[in-house]
Design a protein around this motif. Structure first.
Motif, PDB file in Angstrom:
ATOM      1  N   ARG A 151     -66.189   3.345  62.776  1.00  0.00           N
ATOM      2  CA  ARG A 151     -67.245   2.366  63.059  1.00  0.00           C
ATOM      3  C   ARG A 151     -68.623   2.903  62.685  1.00  0.00           C
ATOM      4  O   ARG A 151     -69.492   2.167  62.230  1.00  0.00           O
ATOM      5  N   TRP A 152     -68.814   4.201  62.881  1.00  0.00           N
ATOM      6  CA  TRP A 152     -70.080   4.828  62.485  1.00  0.00           C
ATOM      7  C   TRP A 152     -70.296   4.666  60.987  1.00  0.00           C
ATOM      8  O   TRP A 152     -71.387   4.308  60.538  1.00  0.00           O
ATOM      9  N   THR A 193     -65.413   8.647  73.672  1.00  0.00           N
ATOM     10  CA  THR A 193     -66.604   8.069  73.051  1.00  0.00           C
ATOM     11  C   THR A 193     -66.292   6.696  72.454  1.00  0.00           C
ATOM     12  O   THR A 193     -65.136   6.277  72.390  1.00  0.00           O
ATOM     13  N   SER A 194     -67.335   6.000  72.039  1.00  0.00           N
ATOM     14  CA  SER A 194     -67.303   4.735  71.280  1.00  0.00           C
ATOM     15  C   SER A 194     -67.100   3.482  72.120  1.00  0.00           C
ATOM     16  O   SER A 194     -66.998   2.387  71.586  1.00  0.00           O
ATOM     17  N   LEU A 202     -70.934   6.591  69.669  1.00  0.00           N
ATOM     18  CA  LEU A 202     -69.917   6.898  68.668  1.00  0.00           C
ATOM     19  C   LEU A 202     -69.843   8.408  68.464  1.00  0.00           C
ATOM     20  O   LEU A 202     -70.858   9.101  68.532  1.00  0.00           O
ATOM     21  N   TRP A 203     -68.645   8.922  68.179  1.00  0.00           N
ATOM     22  CA  TRP A 203     -68.467  10.369  68.131  1.00  0.00           C
ATOM     23  C   TRP A 203     -69.435  11.079  67.184  1.00  0.00           C
ATOM     24  O   TRP A 203     -69.985  12.120  67.556  1.00  0.00           O
ATOM     25  N   GLY A 213     -64.684   6.711  67.128  1.00  0.00           N
ATOM     26  CA  GLY A 213     -65.829   5.986  66.577  1.00  0.00           C
ATOM     27  C   GLY A 213     -66.264   6.420  65.190  1.00  0.00           C
ATOM     28  O   GLY A 213     -67.260   5.897  64.668  1.00  0.00           O
TER      29      GLY A 213
END
Length: 236
Positions: free
Chosen positions: A22-23, A183-184, A208-209, A19
């Motif tokens: 995406r973060w 995650t994510s 998200l991580w 993630g």
């Protein structure tokens, strides 16, 4: 949360840290910013694992498939790995963390491969937590490499058991993970520890991580404690 018969602590937790990109995208930032924040999350989760009594923590830091990413991103990831290793090693050592690396470390070049080996040697006697970093790692490649090593060692077909074969994997001497966290929101294992995860409990979280913290880690361990692990056997 403490380890007991009613609230067991997993001895070995594996994490697919997903993630970062995406973060960063959600904040209009370059992907490397997400990777930087992800490195901060690594420190938080190492500390949480120690606090909660986890003995082994394996982090999927760089997959063998990550080499297919744009060259600029691979360079950024490699730089961050060097920076993290140099900046965190002494603190990890002081915390009693032993570092082990699995995967094709030689693909990162002789300088970084040498630094990883030095870090392993420096922390080899530590016993508080074993941190396994999966770098340029792929589960299928791990199994193929183990098969080659078994053949090179002269193991005969009738001698090859699951226990013998496990001794040729990159994780030889490390217990199989009890719990896998990803995650994510993705729900797949992405060629990670394919042999070793055979009976692991799986927990998928939408976090998200870079946002993943001790509270999220403790919640995953609490979910694990609710599971009845039967290892393929029928319930009594």
């Amino acid at each position: 949360m403490s380890g007991s018969a009613s609230h067991p602590i997993p001895r070995h937790v594996a994490v697919i840290m997903d993630g970062n990109g995406r973060w960063a995208a959600a904040r209009g930032l370059p992907r490397v910013a997400g990777h930087r924040e992800g490195a901060k999350a690594v420190r938080r989760i190492i500390e949480a694992a120690i606090d909660l009594g986890v003995s082994y923590l394996t982090l999927f830091a760089f997959s063998s498939e990550n080499w297919r990413r744009p060259a600029e991103e691979v360079t950024d990831l490699t730089f961050l790995l060097k920076h993290y290793l140099r900046g965190e090693l002494n603190e990890m050592h002081e915390q009693g963390v032993q570092l082990k690396v699995i995967g094709e470390r030689e693909r990162f070049g002789p300088n970084l491969a040498g630094e990883l080996e030095t870090a392993e040697t420096k922390t080899a006697a530590n016993t508080k937590l074993t941190l396994v970093m999966a770098l340029s790692y792929g589960g299928r490649a791990d199994i193929v490499a183990a098969a080659r090593r078994a053949m090179q060692a002269g193991v005969q077909p009738e001698e090859l058991t699951e226990q013998v074969f496990a001794g040729f994997l990159s994780t030889a001497g490390i217990p199989d993970p009890d719990l896998l966290i990803r995650t994510s929101g993705e729900e797949r294992i992405s060629n990670f520890l394919l042999w070793q995860l055979a009976y692991a409990e799986l927990v998928f979280t939408p976090v998200l991580w870079p946002d993943f913290g001790p509270k999220d880690f403790a919640e995953a361990l609490s979910e694990y404690a609710k599971r009845e692990r039967r290892f393929g056997a029928r319930p009594v």
